[in-house]
Design a protein around this motif. Sequence first.
Motif, PDB file in Angstrom:
ATOM      1  N   LEU A 180       0.832  -1.206   0.000  1.00 42.05           N
ATOM      2  CA  LEU A 180       0.000   0.000   0.000  1.00 42.05           C
ATOM      3  C   LEU A 180       0.862   1.249   0.000  1.00 42.05           C
ATOM      4  O   LEU A 180       0.587   2.218  -0.715  1.00 42.05           O
ATOM      5  CB  LEU A 180      -0.924  -0.018   1.223  1.00 42.05           C
ATOM      6  CG  LEU A 180      -1.823   1.217   1.395  1.00 42.05           C
ATOM      7  CD1 LEU A 180      -2.778   1.365   0.210  1.00 42.05           C
ATOM      8  CD2 LEU A 180      -2.605   1.113   2.707  1.00 42.05           C
ATOM      9  N   HIS A 181       1.911   1.242   0.806  1.00 45.35           N
ATOM     10  CA  HIS A 181       2.818   2.390   0.878  1.00 45.35           C
ATOM     11  C   HIS A 181       3.451   2.655  -0.486  1.00 45.35           C
ATOM     12  O   HIS A 181       3.559   3.808  -0.921  1.00 45.35           O
ATOM     13  CB  HIS A 181       3.892   2.129   1.929  1.00 45.35           C
ATOM     14  CG  HIS A 181       4.753   3.305   2.245  1.00 45.35           C
ATOM     15  ND1 HIS A 181       5.852   3.663   1.476  1.00 45.35           N
ATOM     16  CD2 HIS A 181       4.680   4.228   3.245  1.00 45.35           C
ATOM     17  CE1 HIS A 181       6.412   4.730   1.989  1.00 45.35           C
ATOM     18  NE2 HIS A 181       5.729   5.098   3.062  1.00 45.35           N
ATOM     19  N   GLU A 182       3.863   1.602  -1.164  1.00 46.08           N
ATOM     20  CA  GLU A 182       4.505   1.754  -2.469  1.00 46.08           C
ATOM     21  C   GLU A 182       3.539   2.353  -3.490  1.00 46.08           C
ATOM     22  O   GLU A 182       3.923   3.211  -4.295  1.00 46.08           O
ATOM     23  CB  GLU A 182       5.030   0.410  -2.961  1.00 46.08           C
ATOM     24  CG  GLU A 182       5.587   0.422  -4.379  1.00 46.08           C
ATOM     25  CD  GLU A 182       6.746   1.385  -4.577  1.00 46.08           C
ATOM     26  OE1 GLU A 182       7.052   1.699  -5.747  1.00 46.08           O
ATOM     27  OE2 GLU A 182       7.338   1.848  -3.573  1.00 46.08           O
ATOM     28  N   LEU A 183       2.289   1.921  -3.470  1.00 43.86           N
ATOM     29  CA  LEU A 183       1.318   2.491  -4.400  1.00 43.86           C
ATOM     30  C   LEU A 183       1.090   3.965  -4.104  1.00 43.86           C
ATOM     31  O   LEU A 183       1.066   4.792  -5.020  1.00 43.86           O
ATOM     32  CB  LEU A 183      -0.009   1.727  -4.313  1.00 43.86           C
ATOM     33  CG  LEU A 183      -1.123   2.268  -5.225  1.00 43.86           C
ATOM     34  CD1 LEU A 183      -0.696   2.246  -6.694  1.00 43.86           C
ATOM     35  CD2 LEU A 183      -2.411   1.481  -5.026  1.00 43.86           C
ATOM     36  N   CYS A 184       0.930   4.303  -2.837  1.00 47.76           N
ATOM     37  CA  CYS A 184       0.730   5.711  -2.464  1.00 47.76           C
ATOM     38  C   CYS A 184       1.915   6.572  -2.891  1.00 47.76           C
ATOM     39  O   CYS A 184       1.747   7.641  -3.481  1.00 47.76           O
ATOM     40  CB  CYS A 184       0.518   5.836  -0.960  1.00 47.76           C
ATOM     41  SG  CYS A 184      -1.023   5.116  -0.344  1.00 47.76           S
ATOM     42  N   ARG A 185       3.107   6.094  -2.577  1.00 53.20           N
ATOM     43  CA  ARG A 185       4.312   6.864  -2.914  1.00 53.20           C
ATOM     44  C   ARG A 185       4.445   7.045  -4.420  1.00 53.20           C
ATOM     45  O   ARG A 185       4.681   8.146  -4.912  1.00 53.20           O
ATOM     46  CB  ARG A 185       5.540   6.130  -2.369  1.00 53.20           C
ATOM     47  CG  ARG A 185       6.852   6.888  -2.553  1.00 53.20           C
ATOM     48  CD  ARG A 185       8.052   5.971  -2.403  1.00 53.20           C
ATOM     49  NE  ARG A 185       8.041   4.908  -3.409  1.00 53.20           N
ATOM     50  CZ  ARG A 185       8.356   5.100  -4.685  1.00 53.20           C
ATOM     51  NH1 ARG A 185       8.718   6.291  -5.127  1.00 53.20           N
ATOM     52  NH2 ARG A 185       8.313   4.089  -5.536  1.00 53.20           N
ATOM     53  N   SER A 186       4.275   5.964  -5.162  1.00 54.98           N
ATOM     54  CA  SER A 186       4.421   6.033  -6.612  1.00 54.98           C
ATOM     55  C   SER A 186       3.340   6.894  -7.250  1.00 54.98           C
ATOM     56  O   SER A 186       3.598   7.636  -8.203  1.00 54.98           O
ATOM     57  CB  SER A 186       4.375   4.617  -7.195  1.00 54.98           C
ATOM     58  OG  SER A 186       4.512   4.652  -8.598  1.00 54.98           O
ATOM     59  N   ASP A 187       2.129   6.811  -6.725  1.00 55.53           N
ATOM     60  CA  ASP A 187       1.020   7.601  -7.258  1.00 55.53           C
ATOM     61  C   ASP A 187       1.299   9.089  -7.083  1.00 55.53           C
ATOM     62  O   ASP A 187       1.058   9.896  -7.995  1.00 55.53           O
ATOM     63  CB  ASP A 187      -0.267   7.210  -6.532  1.00 55.53           C
ATOM     64  CG  ASP A 187      -1.503   7.425  -7.385  1.00 55.53           C
ATOM     65  OD1 ASP A 187      -1.388   7.919  -8.521  1.00 55.53           O
ATOM     66  OD2 ASP A 187      -2.617   7.083  -6.918  1.00 55.53           O
ATOM     67  N   ALA A 230      10.154  13.733  -4.163  1.00 52.04           N
ATOM     68  CA  ALA A 230      10.458  12.503  -3.439  1.00 52.04           C
ATOM     69  C   ALA A 230      10.093  12.620  -1.960  1.00 52.04           C
ATOM     70  O   ALA A 230       9.505  11.690  -1.376  1.00 52.04           O
ATOM     71  CB  ALA A 230      11.927  12.154  -3.596  1.00 52.04           C
ATOM     72  N   ALA A 231      10.427  13.748  -1.354  1.00 50.19           N
ATOM     73  CA  ALA A 231      10.115  13.940   0.059  1.00 50.19           C
ATOM     74  C   ALA A 231       8.607  14.006   0.273  1.00 50.19           C
ATOM     75  O   ALA A 231       8.071  13.439   1.234  1.00 50.19           O
ATOM     76  CB  ALA A 231      10.782  15.215   0.572  1.00 50.19           C
ATOM     77  N   LEU A 232       7.920  14.697  -0.634  1.00 51.94           N
ATOM     78  CA  LEU A 232       6.471  14.815  -0.526  1.00 51.94           C
ATOM     79  C   LEU A 232       5.802  13.447  -0.689  1.00 51.94           C
ATOM     80  O   LEU A 232       4.878  13.096   0.050  1.00 51.94           O
ATOM     81  CB  LEU A 232       5.955  15.781  -1.591  1.00 51.94           C
ATOM     82  CG  LEU A 232       4.444  16.016  -1.646  1.00 51.94           C
ATOM     83  CD1 LEU A 232       3.955  16.585  -0.324  1.00 51.94           C
ATOM     84  CD2 LEU A 232       4.098  16.963  -2.792  1.00 51.94           C
ATOM     85  N   ALA A 233       6.281  12.667  -1.648  1.00 54.01           N
ATOM     86  CA  ALA A 233       5.699  11.352  -1.891  1.00 54.01           C
ATOM     87  C   ALA A 233       5.857  10.442  -0.679  1.00 54.01           C
ATOM     88  O   ALA A 233       4.908   9.745  -0.274  1.00 54.01           O
ATOM     89  CB  ALA A 233       6.343  10.717  -3.118  1.00 54.01           C
ATOM     90  N   GLY A 234       7.038  10.448  -0.085  1.00 55.42           N
ATOM     91  CA  GLY A 234       7.260   9.624   1.096  1.00 55.42           C
ATOM     92  C   GLY A 234       6.404  10.057   2.267  1.00 55.42           C
ATOM     93  O   GLY A 234       5.822   9.218   2.973  1.00 55.42           O
ATOM     94  N   ALA A 235       6.304  11.366   2.482  1.00 57.07           N
ATOM     95  CA  ALA A 235       5.522  11.883   3.609  1.00 57.07           C
ATOM     96  C   ALA A 235       4.043  11.577   3.438  1.00 57.07           C
ATOM     97  O   ALA A 235       3.353  11.207   4.405  1.00 57.07           O
ATOM     98  CB  ALA A 235       5.739  13.388   3.737  1.00 57.07           C
ATOM     99  N   MET A 236       3.551  11.704   2.217  1.00 55.58           N
ATOM    100  CA  MET A 236       2.126  11.450   1.991  1.00 55.58           C
ATOM    101  C   MET A 236       1.809   9.963   2.094  1.00 55.58           C
ATOM    102  O   MET A 236       0.736   9.584   2.567  1.00 55.58           O
ATOM    103  CB  MET A 236       1.696  12.021   0.642  1.00 55.58           C
ATOM    104  CG  MET A 236       1.740  13.537   0.599  1.00 55.58           C
ATOM    105  SD  MET A 236       0.814  14.255  -0.770  1.00 55.58           S
ATOM    106  CE  MET A 236      -0.870  14.006  -0.231  1.00 55.58           C
ATOM    107  N   ALA A 237       2.722   9.116   1.651  1.00 58.33           N
ATOM    108  CA  ALA A 237       2.506   7.677   1.790  1.00 58.33           C
ATOM    109  C   ALA A 237       2.479   7.281   3.269  1.00 58.33           C
ATOM    110  O   ALA A 237       1.641   6.478   3.691  1.00 58.33           O
ATOM    111  CB  ALA A 237       3.588   6.910   1.048  1.00 58.33           C
ATOM    112  N   ASP A 238       3.386   7.866   4.056  1.00 64.64           N
ATOM    113  CA  ASP A 238       3.388   7.597   5.498  1.00 64.64           C
ATOM    114  C   ASP A 238       2.068   8.058   6.129  1.00 64.64           C
ATOM    115  O   ASP A 238       1.480   7.352   6.953  1.00 64.64           O
ATOM    116  CB  ASP A 238       4.549   8.334   6.170  1.00 64.64           C
ATOM    117  CG  ASP A 238       5.906   7.743   5.822  1.00 64.64           C
ATOM    118  OD1 ASP A 238       5.954   6.614   5.298  1.00 64.64           O
ATOM    119  OD2 ASP A 238       6.923   8.431   6.061  1.00 64.64           O
ATOM    120  N   ALA A 239       1.611   9.253   5.735  1.00 70.55           N
ATOM    121  CA  ALA A 239       0.371   9.797   6.278  1.00 70.55           C
ATOM    122  C   ALA A 239      -0.828   8.944   5.879  1.00 70.55           C
ATOM    123  O   ALA A 239      -1.754   8.740   6.674  1.00 70.55           O
ATOM    124  CB  ALA A 239       0.178  11.233   5.794  1.00 70.55           C
ATOM    125  N   ALA A 240      -0.810   8.433   4.655  1.00 72.41           N
ATOM    126  CA  ALA A 240      -1.912   7.595   4.183  1.00 72.41           C
ATOM    127  C   ALA A 240      -2.048   6.351   5.047  1.00 72.41           C
ATOM    128  O   ALA A 240      -3.158   5.936   5.403  1.00 72.41           O
ATOM    129  CB  ALA A 240      -1.701   7.225   2.716  1.00 72.41           C
TER     130      ALA A 240
END
Length: 212
Positions: free
Chosen positions: A100-107, A191-201
Motif C-alpha cells: 500500500l505504501h509503495e502504491l501511495c508513494r508512486s502515485d 520525493a520527500a512529498l511522496a514519502g511523507a504522503m505515503a506515510d500519512a496515508a
Amino acid sequence: MSTTGRRVGRPRAAQRPESGLSARDELLEAAAELFTTRGYAATTTRAVAERAGMRQATMYHYFSGKEELLAELLESTVTPSLALARRLLADDVTAPPARLHELCRSDVELLCGGPHNLGGLYLLPEVQSEAFAGFHQVRADLKDAYGQLLAATDACGVLDKTELALRCDLVFGLIEGVILIRRSDPDRTVAALAGAMADAALRIAGVGSAGD
C-alpha cells in the motif's frame, strides 16, 4: 486503457528536433502546457498545433480535437498507477502495508513528476461529461485497487464494508490532494512529498508503517 484512437499522421509543418518527441507526443506536450497555463477553455486547437510546430489540419490526423487531447492527458495520470496496483495485488511476498505504501508513494510521484500539474485538470467542469468516461473508469479501477490493498492489511481486513470504503475514500482523497499542494507550492521536493504522503496515508488508514 486509453479510450483514444491512434491515427497515422502527416509530417509536421515545423520540426522541433530539440524535444526528441514524436509529432503525437509533441501535441500532447503542447496541450499539457497550454491547458495548465492558459486554461482548457481558453486554448484552441490552433494554439495547440502551433505550439507543437505543425498546422492545425495536420493535428487532426492525430487527435479529433481538444476533448481527445484532454482525455489522453487525464488517463496518463492514472493508468501507470493502476498497472502498478495490479502488480502489487499479485505480489504475495511483500507485506500488505508495504505494498500500500509503495502504491501511495508512486502515485504521488506520478501526479507530481511531470513539468505540468495535469492533476489540476481533474477539477475542470468539462471532465464530468461522457467524453471522459474512460478516464473515470480507470480512476475508479485504481480506487478499487486501493481498497483491495487496504483490505489485505490486518488493520483493515476486519472492517465492515462501510468502514473500509470510508478509509479508502480518505486514503485516495489524501493522495489526490497532492494536486492542490503542488498548485500552491510547485517547488516542493517530489520525493520527500511522496514519502511523507505515503506515510500519512498509512496512518489515516490505521495500518501503521510500511515495515509492519
